[in-house]
Scaffold this motif. Sequence first.
Motif, PDB file in Angstrom:
ATOM      1  N   ALA A 170       0.822  -1.203   0.000  1.00 43.99           N
ATOM      2  CA  ALA A 170       0.000   0.000   0.000  1.00 43.99           C
ATOM      3  C   ALA A 170       0.861   1.261   0.000  1.00 43.99           C
ATOM      4  O   ALA A 170       0.582   2.226  -0.720  1.00 43.99           O
ATOM      5  CB  ALA A 170      -0.933  -0.004   1.206  1.00 43.99           C
ATOM      6  N   ARG A 171       1.921   1.252   0.793  1.00 46.37           N
ATOM      7  CA  ARG A 171       2.801   2.429   0.845  1.00 46.37           C
ATOM      8  C   ARG A 171       3.521   2.646  -0.480  1.00 46.37           C
ATOM      9  O   ARG A 171       3.723   3.786  -0.911  1.00 46.37           O
ATOM     10  CB  ARG A 171       3.797   2.283   1.999  1.00 46.37           C
ATOM     11  CG  ARG A 171       3.147   2.365   3.374  1.00 46.37           C
ATOM     12  CD  ARG A 171       4.161   2.390   4.496  1.00 46.37           C
ATOM     13  NE  ARG A 171       4.846   1.120   4.664  1.00 46.37           N
ATOM     14  CZ  ARG A 171       4.393   0.119   5.415  1.00 46.37           C
ATOM     15  NH1 ARG A 171       3.235   0.231   6.044  1.00 46.37           N
ATOM     16  NH2 ARG A 171       5.088  -1.006   5.549  1.00 46.37           N
ATOM     17  N   LEU A 172       3.906   1.548  -1.151  1.00 46.45           N
ATOM     18  CA  LEU A 172       4.533   1.664  -2.467  1.00 46.45           C
ATOM     19  C   LEU A 172       3.579   2.323  -3.452  1.00 46.45           C
ATOM     20  O   LEU A 172       3.969   3.234  -4.212  1.00 46.45           O
ATOM     21  CB  LEU A 172       4.937   0.272  -2.974  1.00 46.45           C
ATOM     22  CG  LEU A 172       5.408   0.196  -4.433  1.00 46.45           C
ATOM     23  CD1 LEU A 172       6.702   0.967  -4.629  1.00 46.45           C
ATOM     24  CD2 LEU A 172       5.573  -1.262  -4.864  1.00 46.45           C
ATOM     25  N   MET A 173       2.333   1.890  -3.469  1.00 46.04           N
ATOM     26  CA  MET A 173       1.372   2.449  -4.409  1.00 46.04           C
ATOM     27  C   MET A 173       1.116   3.925  -4.126  1.00 46.04           C
ATOM     28  O   MET A 173       0.970   4.735  -5.054  1.00 46.04           O
ATOM     29  CB  MET A 173       0.077   1.638  -4.377  1.00 46.04           C
ATOM     30  CG  MET A 173       0.237   0.240  -4.960  1.00 46.04           C
ATOM     31  SD  MET A 173      -1.318  -0.603  -5.326  1.00 46.04           S
ATOM     32  CE  MET A 173      -1.884  -1.005  -3.671  1.00 46.04           C
ATOM     33  N   LYS A 174       1.065   4.296  -2.854  1.00 41.13           N
ATOM     34  CA  LYS A 174       0.856   5.708  -2.511  1.00 41.13           C
ATOM     35  C   LYS A 174       2.032   6.556  -2.975  1.00 41.13           C
ATOM     36  O   LYS A 174       1.849   7.655  -3.520  1.00 41.13           O
ATOM     37  CB  LYS A 174       0.663   5.850  -0.999  1.00 41.13           C
ATOM     38  CG  LYS A 174      -0.617   5.231  -0.469  1.00 41.13           C
ATOM     39  CD  LYS A 174      -0.636   5.312   1.051  1.00 41.13           C
ATOM     40  CE  LYS A 174      -1.768   4.518   1.650  1.00 41.13           C
ATOM     41  NZ  LYS A 174      -1.758   4.570   3.136  1.00 41.13           N
ATOM     42  N   LYS A 200     -12.176   3.530   1.865  1.00 39.72           N
ATOM     43  CA  LYS A 200     -11.791   4.671   2.684  1.00 39.72           C
ATOM     44  C   LYS A 200     -11.663   4.193   4.128  1.00 39.72           C
ATOM     45  O   LYS A 200     -12.332   3.247   4.547  1.00 39.72           O
ATOM     46  CB  LYS A 200     -12.828   5.783   2.576  1.00 39.72           C
ATOM     47  CG  LYS A 200     -12.878   6.417   1.191  1.00 39.72           C
ATOM     48  CD  LYS A 200     -13.766   7.630   1.141  1.00 39.72           C
ATOM     49  CE  LYS A 200     -15.226   7.256   1.139  1.00 39.72           C
ATOM     50  NZ  LYS A 200     -16.086   8.441   0.895  1.00 39.72           N
ATOM     51  N   GLY A 201     -10.790   4.846   4.905  1.00 35.88           N
ATOM     52  CA  GLY A 201     -10.544   4.370   6.251  1.00 35.88           C
ATOM     53  C   GLY A 201      -9.738   3.079   6.212  1.00 35.88           C
ATOM     54  O   GLY A 201      -8.929   2.860   5.316  1.00 35.88           O
ATOM     55  N   TYR A 202      -9.984   2.211   7.174  1.00 33.96           N
ATOM     56  CA  TYR A 202      -9.284   0.928   7.236  1.00 33.96           C
ATOM     57  C   TYR A 202     -10.057  -0.115   6.437  1.00 33.96           C
ATOM     58  O   TYR A 202     -11.267  -0.264   6.601  1.00 33.96           O
ATOM     59  CB  TYR A 202      -9.130   0.463   8.683  1.00 33.96           C
ATOM     60  CG  TYR A 202      -8.046   1.188   9.436  1.00 33.96           C
ATOM     61  CD1 TYR A 202      -6.730   0.751   9.407  1.00 33.96           C
ATOM     62  CD2 TYR A 202      -8.343   2.340  10.160  1.00 33.96           C
ATOM     63  CE1 TYR A 202      -5.732   1.422  10.082  1.00 33.96           C
ATOM     64  CE2 TYR A 202      -7.348   3.026  10.843  1.00 33.96           C
ATOM     65  CZ  TYR A 202      -6.042   2.565  10.801  1.00 33.96           C
ATOM     66  OH  TYR A 202      -5.053   3.248  11.455  1.00 33.96           O
ATOM     67  N   ASN A 203      -9.342  -0.839   5.580  1.00 33.23           N
ATOM     68  CA  ASN A 203      -9.995  -1.890   4.805  1.00 33.23           C
ATOM     69  C   ASN A 203     -10.077  -3.181   5.631  1.00 33.23           C
ATOM     70  O   ASN A 203      -9.571  -3.235   6.761  1.00 33.23           O
ATOM     71  CB  ASN A 203      -9.272  -2.100   3.463  1.00 33.23           C
ATOM     72  CG  ASN A 203      -7.882  -2.703   3.615  1.00 33.23           C
ATOM     73  OD1 ASN A 203      -7.509  -3.238   4.658  1.00 33.23           O
ATOM     74  ND2 ASN A 203      -7.094  -2.633   2.559  1.00 33.23           N
ATOM     75  N   PRO A 204     -10.717  -4.234   5.102  1.00 29.79           N
ATOM     76  CA  PRO A 204     -10.845  -5.480   5.883  1.00 29.79           C
ATOM     77  C   PRO A 204      -9.524  -6.137   6.249  1.00 29.79           C
ATOM     78  O   PRO A 204      -9.499  -7.030   7.095  1.00 29.79           O
ATOM     79  CB  PRO A 204     -11.670  -6.371   4.949  1.00 29.79           C
ATOM     80  CG  PRO A 204     -12.509  -5.421   4.167  1.00 29.79           C
ATOM     81  CD  PRO A 204     -11.592  -4.262   3.908  1.00 29.79           C
ATOM     82  N   LEU A 205      -8.413  -5.734   5.619  1.00 31.56           N
ATOM     83  CA  LEU A 205      -7.101  -6.256   5.988  1.00 31.56           C
ATOM     84  C   LEU A 205      -6.410  -5.395   7.039  1.00 31.56           C
ATOM     85  O   LEU A 205      -5.251  -5.635   7.377  1.00 31.56           O
ATOM     86  CB  LEU A 205      -6.204  -6.355   4.737  1.00 31.56           C
ATOM     87  CG  LEU A 205      -6.672  -7.323   3.645  1.00 31.56           C
ATOM     88  CD1 LEU A 205      -5.731  -7.261   2.450  1.00 31.56           C
ATOM     89  CD2 LEU A 205      -6.768  -8.747   4.187  1.00 31.56           C
ATOM     90  N   ASP A 209      -5.393   1.972   2.867  1.00 35.06           N
ATOM     91  CA  ASP A 209      -4.841   1.680   1.542  1.00 35.06           C
ATOM     92  C   ASP A 209      -5.065   2.848   0.593  1.00 35.06           C
ATOM     93  O   ASP A 209      -5.336   3.975   0.995  1.00 35.06           O
ATOM     94  CB  ASP A 209      -5.461   0.384   1.011  1.00 35.06           C
ATOM     95  CG  ASP A 209      -4.523  -0.451   0.164  1.00 35.06           C
ATOM     96  OD1 ASP A 209      -4.015   0.065  -0.840  1.00 35.06           O
ATOM     97  OD2 ASP A 209      -4.311  -1.638   0.499  1.00 35.06           O
ATOM     98  N   LEU A 210      -4.989   2.557  -0.692  1.00 38.06           N
ATOM     99  CA  LEU A 210      -4.974   3.578  -1.726  1.00 38.06           C
ATOM    100  C   LEU A 210      -6.257   4.403  -1.760  1.00 38.06           C
ATOM    101  O   LEU A 210      -6.218   5.622  -1.968  1.00 38.06           O
ATOM    102  CB  LEU A 210      -4.750   2.895  -3.075  1.00 38.06           C
ATOM    103  CG  LEU A 210      -4.319   3.745  -4.255  1.00 38.06           C
ATOM    104  CD1 LEU A 210      -3.009   4.471  -3.955  1.00 38.06           C
ATOM    105  CD2 LEU A 210      -4.150   2.856  -5.483  1.00 38.06           C
ATOM    106  N   GLY A 211      -7.407   3.755  -1.575  1.00 35.17           N
ATOM    107  CA  GLY A 211      -8.671   4.487  -1.599  1.00 35.17           C
ATOM    108  C   GLY A 211      -8.733   5.554  -0.524  1.00 35.17           C
ATOM    109  O   GLY A 211      -9.253   6.659  -0.755  1.00 35.17           O
TER     110      GLY A 211
END
Length: 326
Positions: A170-174, A200-205, A209-211
């Motif tokens: 996720a950090r790489l994509m950001k 948006k916010g925290y995803n299920p993982l 993330d990117l959203g």
Amino acid sequence: MVVEIGPEAAGVVNARLRAPNREQQISDFMRAHPDAMAFLNGRDEGQTAADCAGLAGPNFKLWGLDQEFFGVSGYLFEQMLAAGPGPLASAQIKALAEQERAATQAALASGSPFDLFLLKVTDATLDQAGTAIDQDGGERAKALFAALRETRAIYQGSRTRTGDSNGRRARLMKRTLAAHFAEAPQARLLMKFGAYHLYKGYNPLGQRDLGNFVAERADGEGVKSLNLIVAGAKGALGGYAGVGRQVTAKTFDGTTKDGDWRKDVMLARPSNAPASDWFVVDLRQLRSADLEALTPEWRALIRGYDLAVVAPELSASTVLGARDAP
């Protein structure tokens, strides 16, 4: 259009996006570099990108934000050598390329991605090559080698369940998206990623993330963003079947699962609606409700997305360049 592939893979697609024989060119690339790309090697994904390019005009580009796919090593080595590295780096890259060719043949025979170079090579071997590339490889070769090592680290972490591979990804994509924005601050984006990436916010993982990154950036700049999830109620999806191989269609039916939000949507649709109609749920209208009275799945969905779209049935796509294609 921002997609879930690596920057180098996006470059491959961009170079062929408007070609009259685009599918054949992508197919040839995938046969030469098995599993060097995900998603945009699919017929339907590729056609979607090509249709968008045709409608949007000459300024349309694909931005790839993800790590590269696990069969990409050979292509990266080709690009490193094409950049004209010095003798020390060149010797090391050629040696790695020879190992990669042997590993690819083994992976094609077994079908296992774990036989590919990226997941077989040792850190010591890469460290030795990295020292030479740092000495006289040049900026392009160094950047490509860094991308290879980052890709490997993410896959290794996911495989061994150590570290924080999802967070690292996720950090790489950001970071990659931020770099694109620095070069094109006025760009308007259509983003297509797996659903977990665009919450948006925290995803299920448990990741921001990117959203979330895009929504927060849009708020900070006073511009609009819209997060929507698209899912099928039932049908078939193409499942990974091995290195260089055609996908296998796997059926699913969310309408038979209690607690599945797709089942709830299909049950709530008007009785006179045509069976082929897609349905849109405006989740923003539900945020004023008592969310604690809802299921955890609905709570996460309402907080994470603005719109939910349900297709009554999906069909599986196929990939280009499969070695076992008829």
